[in-house]
Design a protein around this motif. Structure first.
Motif, PDB file in Angstrom:
ATOM      1  N   MET A  93      76.891 -73.637  14.667  1.00  0.00           N
ATOM      2  CA  MET A  93      78.124 -74.317  14.252  1.00  0.00           C
ATOM      3  C   MET A  93      79.046 -74.503  15.458  1.00  0.00           C
ATOM      4  N   LYS A  94      79.429 -75.757  15.761  1.00  0.00           N
ATOM      5  CA  LYS A  94      80.300 -76.010  16.914  1.00  0.00           C
ATOM      6  C   LYS A  94      81.749 -75.679  16.573  1.00  0.00           C
ATOM      7  N   GLU A  95      82.441 -75.229  17.587  1.00  0.00           N
ATOM      8  CA  GLU A  95      83.857 -74.864  17.413  1.00  0.00           C
ATOM      9  C   GLU A  95      84.676 -76.124  17.135  1.00  0.00           C
ATOM     10  N   CYS A  96      85.527 -76.049  16.117  1.00  0.00           N
ATOM     11  CA  CYS A  96      86.385 -77.203  15.804  1.00  0.00           C
ATOM     12  C   CYS A  96      87.717 -77.053  16.540  1.00  0.00           C
ATOM     13  N   LEU A  97      87.978 -77.974  17.471  1.00  0.00           N
ATOM     14  CA  LEU A  97      89.218 -77.873  18.259  1.00  0.00           C
ATOM     15  C   LEU A  97      90.396 -78.449  17.493  1.00  0.00           C
ATOM     16  N   ILE A  98      90.182 -79.596  16.885  1.00  0.00           N
ATOM     17  CA  ILE A  98      91.271 -80.260  16.165  1.00  0.00           C
ATOM     18  C   ILE A  98      90.763 -80.769  14.825  1.00  0.00           C
ATOM     19  N   LYS A  99      91.570 -80.535  13.816  1.00  0.00           N
ATOM     20  CA  LYS A  99      91.216 -81.052  12.494  1.00  0.00           C
ATOM     21  C   LYS A  99      92.465 -81.705  11.909  1.00  0.00           C
ATOM     22  N   THR A 100      92.308 -82.925  11.379  1.00  0.00           N
ATOM     23  CA  THR A 100      93.449 -83.580  10.737  1.00  0.00           C
ATOM     24  C   THR A 100      93.095 -83.892   9.288  1.00  0.00           C
ATOM     25  N   LEU A 146      90.011 -86.377  10.476  1.00  0.00           N
ATOM     26  CA  LEU A 146      89.190 -86.356  11.690  1.00  0.00           C
ATOM     27  C   LEU A 146      88.957 -84.921  12.116  1.00  0.00           C
ATOM     28  N   GLU A 147      87.744 -84.658  12.610  1.00  0.00           N
ATOM     29  CA  GLU A 147      87.469 -83.346  13.191  1.00  0.00           C
ATOM     30  C   GLU A 147      86.941 -83.561  14.602  1.00  0.00           C
ATOM     31  N   ILE A 148      87.490 -82.826  15.522  1.00  0.00           N
ATOM     32  CA  ILE A 148      87.024 -82.917  16.907  1.00  0.00           C
ATOM     33  C   ILE A 148      86.429 -81.569  17.282  1.00  0.00           C
ATOM     34  N   PHE A 149      85.148 -81.624  17.704  1.00  0.00           N
ATOM     35  CA  PHE A 149      84.453 -80.376  18.020  1.00  0.00           C
ATOM     36  C   PHE A 149      84.351 -80.187  19.521  1.00  0.00           C
ATOM     37  N   LEU A 196      97.815 -81.207  10.651  1.00  0.00           N
ATOM     38  CA  LEU A 196      97.213 -81.214  11.983  1.00  0.00           C
ATOM     39  C   LEU A 196      96.957 -79.766  12.379  1.00  0.00           C
ATOM     40  N   ILE A 197      95.670 -79.449  12.586  1.00  0.00           N
ATOM     41  CA  ILE A 197      95.323 -78.078  12.963  1.00  0.00           C
ATOM     42  C   ILE A 197      94.697 -78.103  14.348  1.00  0.00           C
ATOM     43  N   VAL A 198      95.345 -77.433  15.267  1.00  0.00           N
ATOM     44  CA  VAL A 198      94.867 -77.414  16.648  1.00  0.00           C
ATOM     45  C   VAL A 198      94.403 -76.017  16.972  1.00  0.00           C
ATOM     46  N   SER A 199      93.130 -75.890  17.300  1.00  0.00           N
ATOM     47  CA  SER A 199      92.551 -74.607  17.673  1.00  0.00           C
ATOM     48  C   SER A 199      92.861 -73.553  16.601  1.00  0.00           C
ATOM     49  N   GLY A 200      92.680 -73.959  15.358  1.00  0.00           N
ATOM     50  CA  GLY A 200      92.836 -73.047  14.234  1.00  0.00           C
ATOM     51  C   GLY A 200      94.273 -72.826  13.794  1.00  0.00           C
ATOM     52  N   LYS A 201      95.215 -73.465  14.479  1.00  0.00           N
ATOM     53  CA  LYS A 201      96.617 -73.221  14.173  1.00  0.00           C
ATOM     54  C   LYS A 201      97.226 -74.465  13.527  1.00  0.00           C
ATOM     55  N   ASP A 202      97.889 -74.290  12.395  1.00  0.00           N
ATOM     56  CA  ASP A 202      98.507 -75.437  11.732  1.00  0.00           C
ATOM     57  C   ASP A 202      99.807 -75.799  12.433  1.00  0.00           C
ATOM     58  N   VAL A 203      99.846 -76.958  13.086  1.00  0.00           N
ATOM     59  CA  VAL A 203     101.055 -77.361  13.811  1.00  0.00           C
ATOM     60  C   VAL A 203     101.698 -78.586  13.149  1.00  0.00           C
ATOM     61  N   SER A 204     101.356 -78.817  11.868  1.00  0.00           N
ATOM     62  CA  SER A 204     101.881 -80.000  11.176  1.00  0.00           C
ATOM     63  C   SER A 204     103.405 -80.064  11.200  1.00  0.00           C
ATOM     64  N   HIS A 205     104.028 -78.886  11.144  1.00  0.00           N
ATOM     65  CA  HIS A 205     105.497 -78.885  11.067  1.00  0.00           C
ATOM     66  C   HIS A 205     106.143 -78.283  12.311  1.00  0.00           C
ATOM     67  N   ALA A 206     105.346 -78.185  13.364  1.00  0.00           N
ATOM     68  CA  ALA A 206     105.890 -77.565  14.579  1.00  0.00           C
ATOM     69  C   ALA A 206     106.943 -78.463  15.223  1.00  0.00           C
ATOM     70  N   ASN A 207     107.929 -77.854  15.831  1.00  0.00           N
ATOM     71  CA  ASN A 207     108.931 -78.652  16.550  1.00  0.00           C
ATOM     72  C   ASN A 207     108.494 -78.822  18.012  1.00  0.00           C
ATOM     73  N   GLU A 208     109.330 -79.557  18.769  1.00  0.00           N
ATOM     74  CA  GLU A 208     108.971 -79.910  20.146  1.00  0.00           C
ATOM     75  C   GLU A 208     108.558 -78.703  20.987  1.00  0.00           C
TER      76      GLU A 208
END
Ligand SMILES: Nc1ncnc2c1ncn2[C@@H]1O[C@H](COP(=O)(O)OP(=O)(O)O)[C@@H](O)[C@H]1O
Ligand SMILES: [Mg+2]
Lengths: 227, 394
Positions: A1-8, A30-33, A66-78
């Protein structure tokens, strides 16, 4: 199983203008592995840049996940986005954006300083050698060609050893010969394990990627996966 | 790669604009340093002049106190004359330590200063004058051979100017008198250096002022008696008494308005320089919007960007500051000439006195200038959003 870097999931970005709302990208799943080499293609205004900026945490998204490297950053600020980006994602821009007063080598080492990483000159020289610019390290940007400038920009993006390289129209300002050189480098880097997402509207170049995503009116209309 | 290097190398772009901005800062700082240097130098020179007068009080004919104060420092008397009787009356006062009468006269010499015309200052004195000025030493020669002889003792600079040595003659133009130089004083750093001294009795004859004096210098045994002594002389007709404290105050009053004006000019210069620097940096921030966006995209924090811009601004101010200090230091000669022409009275010696403390304070001032001027542009730059910045002007 390839590591998923970004998932939307249903990632949507709307530009709110005084007169209208522009849904620049909508409902992107989209999933980016790790190890992917993706090209995003589509006509001008189809949302390629907006999608890439969203994936790269350069901008906040309007809705969806938007999940980047397993972390949900959908509501992250700048400022939260900065810390996600740092040391993980790097960028190459269409018009290089080198600092004219710094030498090629200094430009490459700049992100190390911002990321508080050791200023390893030898490694920076190695990276420049890898993109074929070992003989240009002390030149100023104005003393080298456009193709060489873009290779410096790639070296600069690689300085922090990112997992993901995002390039928005990296060949848009280059002649075919130089553009092909850039894609050669991308392929080589990808073979060494770097994950790359690149936008282009040049089918000859875009088709060299391993996954090709077509955008139209902010939506993914198809994807060619190598079988 | 450090913020400093990035900031410093940025200054090599838009060279002309940065050089002009640095020049503005340099001029403002030069004005400031010269002004404070002048303030220190003037006070020091004035105190020195007053101390070297050797006396506590000067009795002169009644007249404008400003004029009297000025002339007192320039050579001990006004152009008004008082009767010698006064001198004979007060000389007996037991509170007096030493007392000396003086008669000053200025003579215009059309051929002087290489044909441009000059004024020579002559002073009739008695031996008691030397007693009041124990530091006055003869470089060569000595005291007059008698009380009423056609002889002269020259101040150091007067002798240099007229190229005279012992035994030479000096000619008083307009009066047709020839004097023989019998002595030359060593340099004292006071107005005495420029004066030609002659015996009091001869002076009264030569200038046709029998029984007249321009001033009487008095040194008291006890300095605390000054006020009382002054009061006692109040009843003498036709004279006024000027004390050192008064002179100091009067002279400082005289220059204080000029100084206030110069200070406001300096402040305005600094203000304009700060605005100039802010403007230059702001322009360069806007020009580099896309570059700043790129740096942020590549991991620079708002604080990183703020720091770079702040350092750039401070560098401009500090470089300008050093140039300004150098300008003030090496230009102090010229400033002195200008001040000497502009002021009614300027003490002998260096007028602009630039100490290391002043230079250090100026350095701090330029750093503060830089920080103040840089705050707004740095804030603007640090608040830029990466994408908007990169896409701007595309
Ligand atoms: N900052 C913005 N503000 C408003 N509209 C924008 C902005 N950026 C892009 N757009 C709009 O969003 C749509 C997608 O643009 P973009 O992502 O740049 O597409 P592409 O890169 O494929 O040309 C376009 O209609 C464009 O006009
Ligand atoms: Mg685009």
């Amino acid at each position: 199983m390839k590591e998923c870097l970004i998932k939307t999931e249903k990632l949507t970005k709307i530009y709110k203008l005084p007169a209208e709302q522009i849904r620049a990208v909508r409902d992107i799943d989209l999933e980016i592995f790790a190890g992917d080499f993706i090209s995003i293609m589509g006509p001008s205004g189809s949302g390629k840049t907006t999608l890439l900026d969203s994936l790269g945490c350069l901008t906040t998204i309007t809705s969806g996940r938007l999940i980047v490297s397993g972390k949900d950053v959908s509501h992250a600020n700048e400022s939260e986005l900065v810390s996600v980006r740092r040391k993980f994602i790097s960028f190459v821009f269409q018009d290089f954006l080198l600092i004219p007063s710094l030498t090629v080598l200094e430009n490459v080492m700049l992100p190390l300083y911002f990321a508080r990483l050791p200023q390893d000159r030898n490694r920076a020289v190695e990276i420049l050698e890898k993109v074929g610019l070992g003989h240009r390290i002390n030149h100023l940007p104005k003393q080298i060609s456009g193709g060489e400038k873009q290779r410096v920009a790639i070296a600069r993006a690689l300085a922090i050893s990112p997992k993901l390289l995002l390039a928005d129209e990296p060949t848009g300002n280059l002649d075919t010969k130089y553009a092909q050189e850039i894609f050669h480098i991308f392929k080589k880097l990808n073979q060494e394990g770097l994950t790359i997402v690149v936008t282009t509207h040049n089918p000859n170049l875009g088709s060299q990627a391993s996954r090709i995503i077509y955008l139209q009116d902010g939506k993914i209309i198809s994807e060619n996966k190598p079988n | 790669m450090k913020s400093f290097n990035i900031a410093f190398k940025n200054l090599t772009r838009k060279r002309i604009r940065n050089i002009l901005t640095i020049g503005g800062v340099a001029i403002a700082v030069a004005v400031l340093v010269s002004l404070f240097g002048f303030d220190a130098g003037y006070q020091k020179g004035l105190n020195n002049d007053i101390d070297k007068l050797g006396y506590h009080l000067l009795v002169t004919a009644k007249g404008c106190p400003y004029e009297a104060a000025t002339l007192m420092l320039q050579g001990g008397g006004g152009l008004r004359y008082m009767e010698e009787d006064v001198y004979r009356r007060i000389i007996k006062d037991p509170r007096i330590d030493s007392i000396t009468p003086q008669l000053v006269s200025s003579v215009y010499n059309q051929e002087g200063a290489g044909g441009r015309g000059s004024i020579a200052l002559y002073m009739g004195i008695e031996k008691s004058y030397i007693g009041l000025k124990p530091w006055s030493k003869f470089k060569s020669g000595g005291w007059f051979s008698g009380n009423d002889v056609d002889e002269a003792i020259m101040g150091y600079e007067a002798a240099e100017l007229e190229q005279r040595s012992i035994g030479d003659k000096i000619f008083i133009p307009g009066i047709g008198k020839v004097l023989t130089v019998v002595g030359i004083f060593e340099r004292t750093g006071t107005q005495d250096d420029g004066i030609i001294f002659i015996p009091l009795a001869s002076a009264q004859k030569i200038f046709n002022l029998p029984g007249k004096l321009t001033g009487i210098g008095i040194k008291l045994k006890d300095i605390h008696d000054i006020a009382k002594f002054e009061e006692d002389l109040y009843n003498e007709p036709g004279i006024q008494v000027i004390s050192l404290a008064q002179v100091r105050g009067t002279i400082l009053n005289l220059v204080s308005s000029a100084r206030a004006m110069a200070s406001s000019v300096a402040l305005i210069a600094i203000f304009i320089a700060v605005i100039g620097v802010t403007n230059t940096i702001l322009m360069s921030v806007f020009e580099r919007t896309r570059e700043i966006g790129m740096m942020k995209a590549l991991g620079a924090s708002a604080a990183d960007i703020f720091k770079i811009i702040w350092i750039e601004t401070t560098l401009i101010c500090v470089i300008g500051g050093f140039l300004g200090m150098a300008l003030a230091f090496f230009g102090s000669h010229i400033v002195e000439q200008i001040i000497r022409h502009a002021l009614p009275y300027a003490p002998a010696g260096k007028l602009v006195f630039i100490r290391s403390q002043l230079l250090f304070a100026s350095f701090l001032a330029t750093v503060i200038m830089g920080l103040v001027a840089g705050t707004y542009p740095a804030l603007r730059a640090s608040l830029m959003k990466p994408i908007e910045a990169i896409r701007s002007g595309e």
